[in-house]
Design a protein around this motif. Sequence first.
Motif, PDB file in Angstrom:
ATOM      1  N   ASP A   1     -28.193  34.505 -10.561  1.00 40.15           N
ATOM      2  CA  ASP A   1     -27.135  35.018  -9.768  1.00 40.15           C
ATOM      3  C   ASP A   1     -27.387  35.576  -8.487  1.00 40.15           C
ATOM      4  N   HIS A   2     -28.511  36.351  -8.475  1.00 38.02           N
ATOM      5  CA  HIS A   2     -29.122  36.874  -7.222  1.00 38.02           C
ATOM      6  C   HIS A   2     -29.517  35.807  -6.034  1.00 38.02           C
ATOM      7  N   ASN A   3     -29.966  34.836  -6.741  1.00 34.48           N
ATOM      8  CA  ASN A   3     -30.408  33.833  -5.561  1.00 34.48           C
ATOM      9  C   ASN A   3     -29.201  32.923  -4.988  1.00 34.48           C
ATOM     10  N   GLN A   4     -28.243  32.686  -6.001  1.00 29.21           N
ATOM     11  CA  GLN A   4     -26.998  32.093  -5.554  1.00 29.21           C
ATOM     12  C   GLN A   4     -26.367  33.176  -4.513  1.00 29.21           C
ATOM     13  N   PHE A   5     -26.302  34.372  -4.740  1.00 27.68           N
ATOM     14  CA  PHE A   5     -25.485  35.447  -3.991  1.00 27.68           C
ATOM     15  C   PHE A   5     -26.151  35.505  -2.454  1.00 27.68           C
ATOM     16  N   ASN A   6     -27.627  35.143  -2.778  1.00 27.62           N
ATOM     17  CA  ASN A   6     -28.528  35.290  -1.351  1.00 27.62           C
ATOM     18  C   ASN A   6     -28.028  34.134  -0.479  1.00 27.62           C
ATOM     19  N   THR A   7     -27.737  32.790  -1.057  1.00 26.01           N
ATOM     20  CA  THR A   7     -27.562  31.290  -0.688  1.00 26.01           C
ATOM     21  C   THR A   7     -26.276  31.642  -0.019  1.00 26.01           C
ATOM     22  N   LEU A   8     -25.149  32.241  -0.717  1.00 24.78           N
ATOM     23  CA  LEU A   8     -23.748  32.362  -0.232  1.00 24.78           C
ATOM     24  C   LEU A   8     -23.970  33.153   1.138  1.00 24.78           C
ATOM     25  N   LEU A   9     -24.602  34.093   1.061  1.00 20.37           N
ATOM     26  CA  LEU A   9     -24.882  34.915   2.254  1.00 20.37           C
ATOM     27  C   LEU A   9     -25.165  34.295   3.541  1.00 20.37           C
ATOM     28  N   LYS A  10     -26.456  33.565   3.279  1.00 25.83           N
ATOM     29  CA  LYS A  10     -27.050  32.654   4.200  1.00 25.83           C
ATOM     30  C   LYS A  10     -26.111  31.602   4.832  1.00 25.83           C
ATOM     31  N   GLU A  11     -25.226  31.163   4.031  1.00 28.40           N
ATOM     32  CA  GLU A  11     -24.282  30.062   4.143  1.00 28.40           C
ATOM     33  C   GLU A  11     -23.122  30.729   5.269  1.00 28.40           C
ATOM     34  N   ARG A  12     -22.833  31.952   4.791  1.00 26.14           N
ATOM     35  CA  ARG A  12     -21.778  32.522   5.648  1.00 26.14           C
ATOM     36  C   ARG A  12     -22.298  32.954   6.958  1.00 26.14           C
ATOM     37  N   GLU A  13     -23.522  33.366   7.039  1.00 30.99           N
ATOM     38  CA  GLU A  13     -24.191  33.511   8.323  1.00 30.99           C
ATOM     39  C   GLU A  13     -24.188  32.260   9.140  1.00 30.99           C
ATOM     40  N   ARG A  14     -24.542  31.273   8.684  1.00 28.45           N
ATOM     41  CA  ARG A  14     -24.614  29.809   9.363  1.00 28.45           C
ATOM     42  C   ARG A  14     -23.152  29.572   9.706  1.00 28.45           C
ATOM     43  N   THR A  15     -22.322  29.451   9.006  1.00 27.64           N
ATOM     44  CA  THR A  15     -20.632  28.985   9.259  1.00 27.64           C
ATOM     45  C   THR A  15     -20.312  29.920  10.243  1.00 27.64           C
ATOM     46  N   ALA A  16     -20.542  31.232  10.370  1.00 33.26           N
ATOM     47  CA  ALA A  16     -19.989  32.342  11.359  1.00 33.26           C
ATOM     48  C   ALA A  16     -20.732  31.709  12.766  1.00 33.26           C
ATOM     49  N   ALA A  17     -21.965  31.529  12.602  1.00 33.87           N
ATOM     50  CA  ALA A  17     -22.676  31.001  13.924  1.00 33.87           C
ATOM     51  C   ALA A  17     -22.152  29.686  14.403  1.00 33.87           C
TER      52      ALA A  17
ATOM     53  N   ILE B   1     -19.172  28.510  13.964  1.00 34.00           N
ATOM     54  CA  ILE B   1     -17.958  28.824  14.783  1.00 34.00           C
ATOM     55  C   ILE B   1     -18.122  29.544  15.966  1.00 34.00           C
ATOM     56  N   ALA B   2     -18.950  30.218  16.257  1.00 33.97           N
ATOM     57  CA  ALA B   2     -19.060  30.843  17.578  1.00 33.97           C
ATOM     58  C   ALA B   2     -19.522  29.807  18.553  1.00 33.97           C
ATOM     59  N   LEU B   3     -20.530  28.896  18.096  1.00 36.39           N
ATOM     60  CA  LEU B   3     -21.305  28.137  19.060  1.00 36.39           C
ATOM     61  C   LEU B   3     -20.043  27.077  19.272  1.00 36.39           C
ATOM     62  N   LEU B   4     -19.328  26.558  18.356  1.00 33.91           N
ATOM     63  CA  LEU B   4     -18.508  25.408  18.594  1.00 33.91           C
ATOM     64  C   LEU B   4     -17.295  25.874  19.767  1.00 33.91           C
ATOM     65  N   ARG B   5     -16.694  27.228  19.296  1.00 29.85           N
ATOM     66  CA  ARG B   5     -15.892  27.843  20.297  1.00 29.85           C
ATOM     67  C   ARG B   5     -16.500  27.781  21.752  1.00 29.85           C
ATOM     68  N   ALA B   6     -17.588  28.232  21.954  1.00 24.54           N
ATOM     69  CA  ALA B   6     -18.300  28.142  23.173  1.00 24.54           C
ATOM     70  C   ALA B   6     -18.205  26.865  23.742  1.00 24.54           C
ATOM     71  N   LYS B   7     -18.724  25.944  23.117  1.00 24.42           N
ATOM     72  CA  LYS B   7     -18.910  24.564  23.521  1.00 24.42           C
ATOM     73  C   LYS B   7     -17.579  23.870  23.743  1.00 24.42           C
ATOM     74  N   ILE B   8     -16.481  24.292  23.134  1.00 21.87           N
ATOM     75  CA  ILE B   8     -15.246  23.755  23.606  1.00 21.87           C
ATOM     76  C   ILE B   8     -14.562  24.306  24.831  1.00 21.87           C
ATOM     77  N   ASP B   9     -14.931  25.439  24.924  1.00 26.49           N
ATOM     78  CA  ASP B   9     -14.645  26.210  26.516  1.00 26.49           C
ATOM     79  C   ASP B   9     -15.413  25.286  27.466  1.00 26.49           C
ATOM     80  N   GLN B  10     -16.739  25.030  27.272  1.00 25.05           N
ATOM     81  CA  GLN B  10     -17.496  24.404  28.129  1.00 25.05           C
ATOM     82  C   GLN B  10     -16.909  23.134  28.363  1.00 25.05           C
ATOM     83  N   PHE B  11     -16.412  22.144  27.396  1.00 29.60           N
ATOM     84  CA  PHE B  11     -16.077  21.101  27.303  1.00 29.60           C
ATOM     85  C   PHE B  11     -14.797  20.909  28.085  1.00 29.60           C
ATOM     86  N   ASP B  12     -13.903  21.678  28.053  1.00 31.44           N
ATOM     87  CA  ASP B  12     -12.604  21.773  28.910  1.00 31.44           C
ATOM     88  C   ASP B  12     -13.050  21.681  30.305  1.00 31.44           C
ATOM     89  N   VAL B  13     -14.145  22.576  30.755  1.00 30.65           N
ATOM     90  CA  VAL B  13     -14.330  22.534  32.096  1.00 30.65           C
ATOM     91  C   VAL B  13     -15.101  21.129  32.589  1.00 30.65           C
TER      92      VAL B  13
END
Length: 773
Positions: free
Chosen positions: A402-418, A420-432
């Motif tokens: 359970d501890h390992n699965q919990f750590n995997t969820l935390l890493k997946e959350r960090e990766r998904t959040a990163a 989202i942030a990167l795609l939002r920045a690229k979309i702004d660049q793509f508009d220009v």
Amino acid sequence: MERIILPYGGQPAGVPQRSTAPAASAVPAPHAPPPAYIPVGPAPGPSGSTGTAGGKSPSDYLRALRRRFWLIVLIGGVMATVGTTLVLRQKPVYRASAQIEIVPPQFDSILASLMADDSINLSAVTAEQYEANRLAHLRNRQTVEDVLRSPRIGPPVRSEGDPVEELLANLKTNRLAQSTRYDVHLEGNDPHRVSTILDLWLEEYERDSQAEVDDKVVNSQAAAEANIKKMYDELAEIDRRISQAMANSPDLSPDGENYLVRRYESLGILRMQKQNSMDQLQHQLWIARMFPKEQGPAFSIEQRQLDDLMERRQALDMKISEVARVARNPRDPAITRYMKMRRDLEDQIHEIQAMSLQAAGSQEDPTATMFTQYREVLTGELTQIEEAEQGILQKIQRMAPDHNQFNTLLKERERTAAGIALLRAKIDQFDVLSKTQNKPVRVVQRPSPPTKPVRPGYTLLVALVCLVSMVSGVGTVLAIEHLDHSVRAPEQLTTGLTLPLLGVVSRMKRTARLQRGGHLWTAGAPQSAEADAYRNLRASLVGMTCPEGKPAVTLLVTSAKAGEGKSTTALNLAATCARSGERTLLLEVDLRRPSLRPVFDDPEADTDHDLGLVDVLRGEMPWQRTVVSTDIPNLDFLPAGDPSGVPVEVLGALEMKQLIAAVSRHYDRVILDGPAILGLADCRMLGRIVDSAILVVRAGANDLRPVLRARTMLEQSQAPIVGVVFNGLCEDVNNWSCVSSYLDEHGEPVGPVSSGRLGDRPREAAGALASAE
């Protein structure tokens, strides 16, 4: 003066000699010339031609070109006429030209990797790939159909095929060196129409290319927003699962740390402290026992070793604490290794202490008793700590998945959040970036109506057609000559047969003067070149003697196959011998197809009898009664008669030999018109009873192989072959006869050449019947 003509090459191996005369009779007379020269040349090739390699020489092909010059002209003229007509009927082709530039759009590869929609392709492609795709799209059938429906190009033109396919076939593109520009050419028969079609085509192509890029940008933005929404949904789902895991396991912290691990580490440190206290107590007890009466004694060697080991153990305990705090796993390999090293140090300490205690003795000390009681207390506390530590360790092991699965969820959350942030920045660049893109296809130069056709080049094509036609005519003639292995030159006979060439008769035209009874009759034009050819043949036979030494009277004229002119040669040779004063008998022995009787029939005479050789051989009539007197002095003719119902074997019968012997005594020359040789036994039977034989070969009728076989068959029959006559020469005639130099333009002799005959001899043969009776 006479000369001896021996049979060619002697007799074949295994065949007995024909003559039984003494050897002295085969020797030439004292005043006779040496035997005739027999040329020896290379054997013929497998195709019947002569030469060192069995092939034809260049002179043969040159003669063929001269001989078939009109065939070359005919083939070349027909092909040139047809080709020129086809060239002139071709419509002029005009070429409209334009220039386009293809620039691939620039999209972010990171944004392309974040796109989840497979229908939108933003992957980076090379300029060559994009240009190739754009050029392929230029040939889009739908685009061409839209262009053809435009009212600007006027009414449709009638076409035998698909107009779209014709336009696609006439479209050509050419890339300019070291650039992204292309020359576009469209060919057609109407200059204004082809330039208009190309202009509309490029406009439609430019509009479609820009629309494709715009659609891709819009779809990309929509797909990016959909991807962001999807990633937010994934992030919410991950948060929900993290909250649920923390509710199910209270020992888990939000940062992914397990509280049990911290407690286990604390118990480990406490256990090591208790262990150190016990060790120090044991050390003091050992000192007290060792030095009971001295305060601050000087340490011995064992004491220094023990102090050193104690310091090393303390350092090792500190390192174990640091590793346990970082690793957070009690079963970490580093911790296990350090624990093993600590147990080894404790074993060494206990061993030194035991040795010191044995050396110091067993004196009782009140301090030792107190130390012993305190040691028991510490030992109990240490046992409780170890039990608690083991319980916590078991809980940690049960919570590890359970501890390992919990750590995997935390890493997946960090990766998904990163993401989202990167795609939002690229979309702004793509508009220009999408607003600053250049056009993917730009028409740099518009087409204009051409003024001159690009093809066909009528002058060049007509010249090329004429050249090809002439080459085709020459090639056809050379091919015919290469495939034609027939004998066309007298040299081929003398080389291939190795027999003397007795005469060459050129091809005679069938004029009224040279035709009689279906045969060519040179006696009608005694001063012609054809008559001189037979005089040359007769001159070659003058003075010939048999191998026995007696004059050669009987002469068999034959050929390898029928239709080579043996009957005409026998007829004209007999007339020539008679005109020269020799008493000559022309004997027709071709019982299969006799043809000489119409030559000497008098159309005004009323003759209904058909007597001839057949009646003589049957014994029904003496030969003197069958001889026919001709209009040429000294020439008599003995026809074949009616050969129906008569076997050809009569030619080899005794009666035939007696007939030949009889006429040989009454005539100076007896010429036998024999049948063909190949496949027939007639000539082989006649060859045994005549003095000599000649082969007649017609130019171009056969190759050399049938003639060689005919010669072999005559040799096997012991027929003395004196030479060959080349009949029907049509090539290189002027190099074989100079009679034309002595004739005028009408073919009459020039100068005081008399056409009169020699004094007529009394025709004794015609009156022989009366004397015989």
